[in-house]
Every structure is written in structure tokens, then in C-alpha cells.
Design a protein around this motif. Structure first.
Motif, PDB file in Angstrom:
ATOM      1  N   LEU A   1       0.848  -1.140   0.037  1.00 28.14           N
ATOM      2  CA  LEU A   1       0.052   0.052  -0.133  1.00 28.14           C
ATOM      3  C   LEU A   1       0.748   1.201  -0.060  1.00 28.14           C
ATOM      4  CD1 LEU A   1      -2.785   1.358   0.334  1.00 28.14           C
ATOM      5  CD2 LEU A   1      -2.412   1.048   2.901  1.00 28.14           C
ATOM      6  N   ALA A   2       2.061   1.337   0.872  1.00 30.78           N
ATOM      7  CA  ALA A   2       2.826   2.408   1.045  1.00 30.78           C
ATOM      8  C   ALA A   2       3.535   2.821  -0.475  1.00 30.78           C
ATOM      9  CB  ALA A   2       3.882   2.211   1.997  1.00 30.78           C
ATOM     10  N   VAL A   3       4.125   1.685  -1.079  1.00 31.29           N
ATOM     11  CA  VAL A   3       4.485   1.870  -2.360  1.00 31.29           C
ATOM     12  C   VAL A   3       3.782   2.390  -3.273  1.00 31.29           C
ATOM     13  CG1 VAL A   3       5.457   0.503  -4.428  1.00 31.29           C
ATOM     14  CG2 VAL A   3       6.374  -0.051  -2.173  1.00 31.29           C
ATOM     15  N   GLN A   4       2.447   1.754  -3.567  1.00 31.49           N
ATOM     16  CA  GLN A   4       1.538   2.264  -4.306  1.00 31.49           C
ATOM     17  C   GLN A   4       0.933   3.580  -4.442  1.00 31.49           C
ATOM     18  OE1 GLN A   4      -1.666  -0.816  -4.187  1.00 31.49           O
ATOM     19  NE2 GLN A   4      -0.562  -2.212  -5.649  1.00 31.49           N
ATOM     20  N   ASN A   5       1.027   4.031  -2.847  1.00 32.77           N
ATOM     21  CA  ASN A   5       0.509   5.416  -2.559  1.00 32.77           C
ATOM     22  C   ASN A   5       1.600   6.552  -2.935  1.00 32.77           C
ATOM     23  OD1 ASN A   5      -1.276   7.223  -1.150  1.00 32.77           O
ATOM     24  ND2 ASN A   5       0.471   7.532   0.193  1.00 32.77           N
ATOM     25  N   ALA A   6       2.898   6.015  -3.006  1.00 28.57           N
ATOM     26  CA  ALA A   6       3.793   6.942  -3.311  1.00 28.57           C
ATOM     27  C   ALA A   6       4.506   7.166  -4.797  1.00 28.57           C
ATOM     28  CB  ALA A   6       5.229   6.564  -2.134  1.00 28.57           C
ATOM     29  N   VAL A   7       4.106   6.273  -5.690  1.00 27.02           N
ATOM     30  CA  VAL A   7       4.706   6.396  -6.944  1.00 27.02           C
ATOM     31  C   VAL A   7       3.517   7.009  -7.804  1.00 27.02           C
ATOM     32  CG1 VAL A   7       5.997   4.524  -6.525  1.00 27.02           C
ATOM     33  CG2 VAL A   7       3.764   4.015  -7.466  1.00 27.02           C
ATOM     34  N   ASP A   8       3.841   7.471  -9.039  1.00 23.56           N
ATOM     35  CA  ASP A   8       3.202   7.965 -10.154  1.00 23.56           C
ATOM     36  C   ASP A   8       2.186   7.016 -10.401  1.00 23.56           C
ATOM     37  OD1 ASP A   8       2.276   8.501 -13.042  1.00 23.56           O
ATOM     38  OD2 ASP A   8       3.271  10.537 -12.532  1.00 23.56           O
ATOM     39  N   PRO A   9       0.941   7.353 -10.791  1.00 24.94           N
ATOM     40  CA  PRO A   9      -0.277   6.255 -11.070  1.00 24.94           C
ATOM     41  C   PRO A   9      -0.069   5.581 -12.310  1.00 24.94           C
ATOM     42  CG  PRO A   9      -1.211   8.330 -10.034  1.00 24.94           C
ATOM     43  CD  PRO A   9       0.339   8.616 -10.309  1.00 24.94           C
ATOM     44  N   HIS A  10       0.913   6.418 -13.224  1.00 24.10           N
ATOM     45  CA  HIS A  10       1.181   5.504 -14.442  1.00 24.10           C
ATOM     46  C   HIS A  10       2.129   4.472 -14.303  1.00 24.10           C
ATOM     47  CE1 HIS A  10      -0.296   9.274 -15.886  1.00 24.10           C
ATOM     48  NE2 HIS A  10      -0.710   8.835 -16.995  1.00 24.10           N
ATOM     49  N   GLU A  11       2.804   4.345 -12.977  1.00 20.91           N
ATOM     50  CA  GLU A  11       3.935   3.224 -12.846  1.00 20.91           C
ATOM     51  C   GLU A  11       3.448   2.319 -11.619  1.00 20.91           C
ATOM     52  OE1 GLU A  11       7.961   5.337 -14.315  1.00 20.91           O
ATOM     53  OE2 GLU A  11       7.427   5.776 -12.608  1.00 20.91           O
ATOM     54  N   LEU A  12       2.048   2.283 -11.637  1.00 17.18           N
ATOM     55  CA  LEU A  12       1.639   1.452 -10.401  1.00 17.18           C
ATOM     56  C   LEU A  12       1.887  -0.125 -10.585  1.00 17.18           C
ATOM     57  CD1 LEU A  12      -2.106   2.577  -9.519  1.00 17.18           C
ATOM     58  CD2 LEU A  12      -0.227   2.290  -8.020  1.00 17.18           C
ATOM     59  N   GLY A  13       1.779  -0.622 -11.695  1.00 16.11           N
ATOM     60  CA  GLY A  13       2.175  -2.116 -12.111  1.00 16.11           C
ATOM     61  C   GLY A  13       3.728  -2.222 -11.720  1.00 16.11           C
ATOM     62  N   THR A  14       4.350  -1.402 -12.353  1.00 15.24           N
ATOM     63  CA  THR A  14       5.808  -1.232 -12.476  1.00 15.24           C
ATOM     64  C   THR A  14       6.328  -1.393 -11.103  1.00 15.24           C
ATOM     65  OG1 THR A  14       5.990  -0.417 -14.526  1.00 15.24           O
ATOM     66  CG2 THR A  14       8.225  -0.270 -13.223  1.00 15.24           C
ATOM     67  N   ALA A  15       5.956  -0.318 -10.283  1.00 18.38           N
ATOM     68  CA  ALA A  15       6.382  -0.329  -8.686  1.00 18.38           C
ATOM     69  C   ALA A  15       5.994  -1.533  -7.951  1.00 18.38           C
ATOM     70  CB  ALA A  15       5.912   0.957  -8.187  1.00 18.38           C
ATOM     71  N   THR A  16       4.685  -1.967  -8.132  1.00 16.57           N
ATOM     72  CA  THR A  16       3.937  -2.884  -7.409  1.00 16.57           C
ATOM     73  C   THR A  16       4.898  -4.378  -7.713  1.00 16.57           C
ATOM     74  OG1 THR A  16       2.033  -2.086  -7.349  1.00 16.57           O
ATOM     75  CG2 THR A  16       2.034  -4.602  -6.933  1.00 16.57           C
ATOM     76  N   SER A  17       5.278  -4.560  -8.971  1.00 12.37           N
ATOM     77  CA  SER A  17       5.977  -5.725  -9.390  1.00 12.37           C
ATOM     78  C   SER A  17       7.255  -5.565  -9.021  1.00 12.37           C
ATOM     79  CB  SER A  17       5.756  -5.955 -10.959  1.00 12.37           C
ATOM     80  OG  SER A  17       6.554  -4.897 -11.737  1.00 12.37           O
ATOM     81  N   ALA A  18       7.878  -4.688  -8.966  1.00 11.53           N
ATOM     82  CA  ALA A  18       9.379  -4.646  -8.387  1.00 11.53           C
ATOM     83  C   ALA A  18       9.820  -4.900  -7.115  1.00 11.53           C
ATOM     84  CB  ALA A  18       9.914  -3.231  -8.788  1.00 11.53           C
ATOM     85  N   ASN A  19       8.477  -4.159  -6.314  1.00  9.86           N
ATOM     86  CA  ASN A  19       8.419  -4.767  -4.905  1.00  9.86           C
ATOM     87  C   ASN A  19       8.167  -6.322  -4.446  1.00  9.86           C
ATOM     88  OD1 ASN A  19       6.791  -4.809  -2.211  1.00  9.86           O
ATOM     89  ND2 ASN A  19       7.923  -3.041  -1.960  1.00  9.86           N
TER      90      ASN A  19
END
Length: 530
Positions: A395-413
Motif C-alpha cells: 500500500l505504501a509503495v502504491q501510494n507513493a509512486v506515479d499512477p502511471h507506474e503502479l504496476g511497475t512499482a508493485t511488481s518490482a517490490n
């Protein structure tokens, strides 16, 4: 905030995210996640029977390795492709691949066919894990997302309970092939539900695909998984004079270096290194890495301990792990509700990591004759700690990144957590087996001095130790063997405590960003709130 990417115009009219639409999509995700989580516990129960029938006991590590490797490889791909082209079609592909892998797994006539089928399952399972988390972020604002975390955590707990029971019943009844085939009707239902309920926008993206980065990521990931699984794949320890092992190590390090260079130069990198400039992403990813190393290491050995010390069957040992799942479900639900009500989340990973460290430290006190009530309390504490951390850092990751990179940030985490779990489990197993070998050396001396040494002079070895064989040993030999196992395992948990405390120290630096009131699709201009 992360680097902002210009939005791609959706191909269809804006979606209206009414409560009914959100719950329909959430229901489709739950059905698919249940498919993935249930499979792991069902198949693990039947694994001894499966590898025995397919003549693959000596190489059974490949069944696990192929699945882990496939999941790790596709995590960044599903995240990135979902950001580029939308998540509907990648999700449908993931369900299809998982269902086909289950079908072929049940049809396998040889061990290599089974390994290939498990790999195919992993290619789908990795997508189900990543895309489910990303789609929730697409349709639910971060400020309300906590209350959806509870049912998702409960789903994994339910599957962990009924999986061993169902796997044992199927193996003893219709046969082990049904541990795979049961996924097929569930997969078809999940596919139909997702087809009609998962109304998500698709994009026409002109941004280039980072094929070079994908290649080096695949090579790096395969190398890491193979290196950490070296012994379980049938090799006799880490002989660094082996050209194969040295070649694999050099190739893996070269691939990692090439991947880092590629990601700095690619116009649209698979895992943008600029994400690490985001303090929240960096801290939560490192927490996920160390939590994966510690958490999965502990979980991997506990069922074996129960089978050795209590003589419990595989199914029963799974049930004895129930308190951990109860603890995880309870804290995941309570923390999710609390986050939605208060908008605060930093306290939960801090408290969770502290409780997890306490739980792992308590596990250093396990004994062969301990009360199962006390053991249940130990793993309840461990599960309660994990439930406060796992969903919260996503949740913290998704809230802190650009909405266009939600999938990229979630998958990287998730990717780094999976790598941490792979490496941590391998290191923990090495520590445990080294201690076990030493203990069995002492046991051989004890047997010799007591006149119990076998006529051929052979002692016991960790490689020949199975729960069934231990159960048949006469006393006092049975007690000596169980003690040797327990005395090797219990102190090994101390090696995990510093890892979790490192995660706790990192959590203290977690910056609490105000939870967004906009769903990801609304922020990207692809939907409007109902």
C-alpha cells in the motif's frame, strides 16, 4: 513522486467506478487469487507421491525451482506490460496459463513433463499475484484500500488451511493428478468471471519495450534461483572448483551488471532505476527483501519439524500451522480497517517487524517434546507480525509512486521480496544442514559407544532422513535422531533475527505520505468515481 509519464488515451469510454463495479472486479480478482494460492498448498501435500510415481525423487528440487523461477521472471513483465497496455488482457493470459499448466501437470507421464507444467503454472501464477495487487490500486483509492486488504489476507489463510486437507484427500482418494486437475474447473470459472467483470481499459502505447532489459533480467533471475537451489537440484554441495558452478556464478554477476547498465540507458526501462530515488519505494522494497529472507526461511522448515518431532503426517503438519494463518489474517484485517479509518500506516510495519523478530527469536526455544499449544502460540505471534507488514508495505509503495507506474512499482517490490525469499531460504537451509551434519556425526559416535552402530558401520546422514524412517526407529535411537534434528534447527533461527531487525531499522525511516483519495484509473483519466 516518481517520474510522470504522459497518459495514453484509452480506447474505450471512461469507466464509472460505482461500488457495484468495484466489488464485481474485486470478486473476479479474489477468484483468481484463490486459484493461485490454493495450488501451492495442495501440490506440496502430494509432492512425495508425485515424484515417487514419476521416478523423480532425486531431482524433486526442480519441481519447486521451476515454479519459483517462472514466478520471479514474469513479475516485472506483468507489471510493466500492464502499465503500457492495460491490465485486462495480461490478467486473462495469466489465468489461462495457470489453468493450462494445471491441466498439463495432471497429464504428465514423465518427470520432465511435470517440471515443464509447473513452470507454465508459474508463468500464470506470477501474473495473478502482481496484477491483482495493481488492479486493486487502479480501482480503489489508497485511503480506502485498507479494508480490501483484510479479505485478501483471509483468502490466503483459508487456502493454507483447506489446501493440505484437500491435497491429502485427493492423493489418497482419486489420485494425485486431481491435485492439478481441480484447478481446471476453478480456472475456467475464474476466466469467465474475469472476462465479464474485469472491465478495464486497454491502451495503444507507442513506448518501446525494453527487450534487452528483459533478456538480462531473465538471465539474472534464472542464475540467482539456480545458484540458491544448487544443492536441492541434486548437486553434492557447493564445490567451487566445479566449472559449472563457477560459470553459473560469473554469468549471473555479468547479467546483473548488464541489466543495471541497460536500465540506465533504456528509454522505457523494465524496472526504472529512478524509482529508487523515491525514499518510500526504496525503504519498502528493502523491507520486503529482508522480510522475504526471514519469513519464508522460517515457514519452509516448520512443517518438517512437526513431522519429525511429533510424527505428524504431511496433512496434519499443515493443520498444526493453522495458528500462524489465524494470526496473519487477524492482524491483516484489523490493520487494514485501522489504516482506512485513520489514514496512518507507518506504525504497522514497525510493530509488525518487532513482533516478527520476537516470534522468530521465540522459535529458537523449540524442543522435540514441546507442547503443541506453546508451538501454536509461537507461530501465532510470527503470523501476527507478518500480517501487519506484508500488505501495508505494498500500500505504501502504491501510494507513493506515479499512477502511471503502479504496476511497475508493485511488481518490482514483489520481485525483490521473491528474490529475498529464494536467497534467504537457501542460506538458512545451508546453516541448518551444516549443523545437522555435525549433529549426526556426534550421533554416530553415540551409537558406536552404546553398541547400536549398524553392522556395516554406517551412521545416519541428513540426506537419508525422512519422517517415515524416523518414526520407525526404536528408542532411544528415535529420541536421539529427533533431538539431533531439533538442535540443528532451533539455533538456526537466531540467524534470521538480525535480518528482521534490519527491516525494523529501515521501517523507522519510512516516510508517511498522505493516502490518496483518487483511484489509480481516476488519476490517469481512465475512469471517474461513481
Amino acid at each position: 513522486m516518481s517520474h510522470t509519464v504522459a497518459p495514453d488515451a484509452p480506447d474505450k469510454p471512461l469507466i464509472v467506478l460505482t461500488p457495484r463495479t468495484v466489488w464485481l472486479i474485486f470478486g473476479a480478482l479474489m477468484a483468481s487469487m484463490f486459484l493461485s494460492s490454493l495450488d501451492q498448498t495442495i501440490v506440496s501435500t502430494a509432492m512425495p507421491t508425485i515424484v515417487g510415481e514419476l521416478d523423480g525423487v532425486e531431482h524433486q528440487g526442480w519441481v519447486i525451482t521451476s515454479y519459483i523461477m517462472a514466478i520471479a521472471i514474469v513479475m516485472p513483465l506483468y507489471g510493466k506490460f500492464g502499465d503500457l497496455w492495460g491490465r485486462r488482457w495480461p490478467f486473462l493470459v495469466a489465468v489461462t496459463l495457470f489453468t493450462l499448466g494445471s491441466l498439463f501437470g495432471g497429464m504428465a507421464q514423465t518427470f520432465p513433463e511435470l517440471v515443464a507444467a509447473r513452470g507454465l503454472q508459474g508463468l500464470g501464477g506470477g501474473g495473478l499475484m502482481i496484477l491483482s495487487q495493481a488492479i486493486i490500486a487502479d480501482i480503489v483509492p489508497a485511503s480506502e484500500r485498507g479494508k480490501y486488504m483484510g479479505p485478501m489476507g483471509a483468502l490466503f489463510g483459508i487456502s493454507a488451511v483447506i489446501g493440505p486437507l484437500l491435497g491429502g484427500w485427493l492423493t489418497d482418494g482419486p489420485g494425485w493428478r486431481w491435485t492439478f486437475w481441480i484447478n481446471v474447473p476453478v480456472g475456467i470459472i475464474a476466466l469467465v468471471v474475469a472476462w465479464y467483470a474485469l472491465k478495464l481499459p486497454s491502451h495503444r502505447s507507442n513506448r518501446p519495450v525494453d527487450w534487452l532489459g528483459i533478456m538480462f533480467m531473465v538471465l539474472s533471475t534464472c542464475g540467482i534461483v539456480l545458484l540458491t537451489s544448487w544443492e536441492s537440484l541434486g548437486h553434492d554441495g557447493y564445490d567451487w572448483s566445479s566449472p559449472q558452478l563457477l560459470g553459473l556464478l560469473v554469468g549471473t554477476l555479468a547479467s546483473i551488471a548488464a541489466f543495471i547498465v541497460t536500465e540506465t540507458l533504456a528509454p522505457e526501462p523494465l524496472i526504472p532505476l529512478r524509482l529508487f530515488k523515491n525514499a518510500t519505494f526504496t525503504v519498502t522494497t528493502l523491507i520486503g527483501l529482508v522480510l522475504g529472507m526471514g519469513m519464508f526461511s522460517a515457514m519452509a522448515m516448520l512443517p518438517t519439524f512437526l513431522q519429525m518431532s511429533t510424527g505428524a503426517s504431511i496433512t496434519s503438519s499443515g493443520l498444526l500451522m493453522l495458528p500462524m494463518m489465524v494470526g496473519l489474517m487477524l492482524t491483516a484485517i484489523v490493520s487494514g480497517i485501522a489504516i482506512s479509518k485513520t489514514g496512518r500506516y507507518k506504525v504497522f510495519p514497525i510493530a509488525g517487524l518487532l513482533i516478527t523478530a520476537a516470534g522468530i527469536a521465540w522459535l529458537t526455544q523449540i524442543t522435540a517434546d514441546m507442547s503443541m499449544i506453546v508451538f501454536g502460540l509461537m507461530i501465532f505471534v510470527l503470523g501476527a507480525g507478518m500480517g501487519l507488514v506484508m500488505q501495508t508495505i505494498v500500500l505504501a509503495v502504491q501510494n507513493a509512486v506515479d499512477p502511471h507506474e503502479l504496476g511497475t512499482a508493485t511488481s518490482a517490490n514483489n520481485f525483490f521480496r521473491e528474490i529475498g525469499a529464494t536467497v534467504g531460504t537457501a542460506l538458512f537451509t545451508t546453516v541448518f544442514t551444516t549443523r545437522l551434519t555435525d549433529n549426526f556425526g556426534g550421533l554416530a559416535e553415540k551409537m558406536a559407544s552404546s553398541g547400536m552402530m549398524p553392522a556395516d558401520g554406517a551412521g545416519f546422514s541428513g540426506g537419508s532422513l525422512t519422517p517415515a524412517a524416523v518414526e520407525q526407529l526404536p528408542e532411544p535411537l528415535h529420541g536421539w535422531v529427533v533431538d539431533a534434528f531439533t538442535e540443528a534447527l532451533a539455533p538456526a533461527f537466531w540467524y534470521l533475527v538480525p535480518l528482521i531487525l534490519l527491516g525494523l531499522a529501515l521501517a523507522l525511516f519510512l516516510k508517511e505520505v498522505k493516502l490518496s483519495n483518487e483511484a489509480g484509473m481516476v488519476a490517469r483519466g481512465e475512469a471517474v468515481a461513481g
